[in-house]
Motif scaffolding. Sequence first.
Motif, mmCIF file in Angstrom:
data_model
loop_
_atom_site.group_PDB
_atom_site.id
_atom_site.type_symbol
_atom_site.label_atom_id
_atom_site.label_comp_id
_atom_site.label_asym_id
_atom_site.label_seq_id
_atom_site.Cartn_x
_atom_site.Cartn_y
_atom_site.Cartn_z
ATOM 1 N N HIS A 214 -8.890 7.232 -1.105
ATOM 2 C CA HIS A 214 -9.652 6.352 -0.206
ATOM 3 C C HIS A 214 -9.532 6.704 1.155
ATOM 4 O O HIS A 214 -9.946 5.827 2.087
ATOM 5 N N LYS A 286 -2.517 -4.877 -9.625
ATOM 6 C CA LYS A 286 -3.557 -4.703 -8.531
ATOM 7 C C LYS A 286 -3.743 -3.381 -8.390
ATOM 8 O O LYS A 286 -4.782 -3.166 -8.303
ATOM 9 N N ASP A 289 -5.684 -2.044 -11.594
ATOM 10 C CA ASP A 289 -7.027 -2.641 -12.122
ATOM 11 C C ASP A 289 -7.920 -2.754 -10.685
ATOM 12 O O ASP A 289 -9.033 -2.589 -10.906
ATOM 13 N N TRP A 290 -7.345 -2.870 -9.670
ATOM 14 C CA TRP A 290 -8.401 -2.939 -8.573
ATOM 15 C C TRP A 290 -8.003 -2.250 -7.458
ATOM 16 O O TRP A 290 -7.668 -2.763 -6.139
ATOM 17 N N GLU A 292 -9.690 -0.236 -5.479
ATOM 18 C CA GLU A 292 -10.597 -0.181 -4.310
ATOM 19 C C GLU A 292 -10.456 -1.412 -3.410
ATOM 20 O O GLU A 292 -10.589 -1.640 -2.287
ATOM 21 N N GLN A 293 -10.218 -2.818 -4.284
ATOM 22 C CA GLN A 293 -9.916 -3.896 -3.236
ATOM 23 C C GLN A 293 -8.753 -3.803 -2.486
ATOM 24 O O GLN A 293 -8.658 -4.314 -1.345
ATOM 25 N N GLN A 294 -7.677 -2.983 -2.933
ATOM 26 C CA GLN A 294 -6.240 -3.114 -2.252
ATOM 27 C C GLN A 294 -6.553 -1.959 -1.111
ATOM 28 O O GLN A 294 -5.966 -2.319 -0.296
ATOM 29 N N SER A 296 -9.233 -1.646 0.429
ATOM 30 C CA SER A 296 -9.927 -2.408 1.493
ATOM 31 C C SER A 296 -9.073 -3.209 2.347
ATOM 32 O O SER A 296 -9.075 -3.544 3.388
ATOM 33 N N VAL A 297 -8.084 -3.873 1.695
ATOM 34 C CA VAL A 297 -6.995 -4.788 2.410
ATOM 35 C C VAL A 297 -6.289 -4.044 3.325
ATOM 36 O O VAL A 297 -6.012 -4.253 4.477
ATOM 37 N N THR A 300 -8.315 -2.936 6.468
ATOM 38 C CA THR A 300 -8.559 -3.754 7.174
ATOM 39 C C THR A 300 -7.464 -4.156 8.046
ATOM 40 O O THR A 300 -7.508 -4.453 9.425
#
Length: 319
Positions: A214, A286, A289-290, A292-294, A296-297, A300
């Motif tokens: 990412h 996490k 499964d996620w 992209e979300q992590q 992003s965290v 940020t």
Amino acid sequence: MNHNAPLPLTHLTGSRPRVLTLAQLREHGVTASDAAERPWQQILPGVFLLHSGPATSEERLHAALLYAGRRGGEAMITGMAALALHRFASTPPLLALSHIDVLVPGTRRLRSTGDVRIVRSHTPPRPQEVTGLPVAPVARAVADAVGQLSDSGTVRRLLSEAVRGGHCEPSAVVRELTVARLLNRPHVVDAVESLLAEGRAMAEDRLYHLVRGHDLPEPVWNVDLRLPGGPHLGGVDAYWPEHSVAVEIDTRAPRQGEDEQWSECVRKRETLERLGVTVIHITPRKLCDWPEQQASVVRTALTASGDREPAAYLVVLPR
């Protein structure tokens, strides 16, 4: 009834699996004495196999559920049979199993009989449907299987396949083993230690791929943080010194001493945050499964670092 005349049951004997309870047979006008006149077998109390040959694995499973589910009770396949249905390579084939484990609520009055072993639970999990049958989730099925095993190699293979095969996270397996009170057995403890080490290695690998996949800045990996000339503050899995952002993979599992372990984790986080370090906890699930979300965290937190007060200077050492 004239037993010399065939009963009109071809729609039953021709179906698959050919297993019915006595109550179901009665609904078709067949009594226990009628059933005894036919080349059928009562393979479990109140459960009949509608042919004279050996039961198939499918018929054994259905018979076990019919026996355990009589009178409207809840039941699901668990243990080795459930893992075989979940397609574990480390379990014997269904026909080779001497017992079919069936999980029922703790309030049910049932006894193990024949090749059915009754397993009770005060809080049964929600079953998963596998090949049309109610089957315990992998973590629970593993715990029920391990409870019957004394061979450390088999236990280790089951736990490893549960994680490597992507069926569940290590923490879920350890949670079920804890509830089943199996962590006082040395061969289980040894297998759990290997499982947690393997689970952490997999989570670290996912974190590496998350950062690089990412386009996040490259951190320093697996380091200890200290104050200059001061005490050890704790280790983190990834650290961005110029942003004062740390990532820690949370692989805690509910084991003995969890309260102490959790308290130490909280103290480390609070200490680092008082020094101006943003600490991000990410669980293996996490990461899996996620991602992209992590990502992003983390991004940020890195972006927001410029708006915070400068953090204290910390010494970064390899862990």
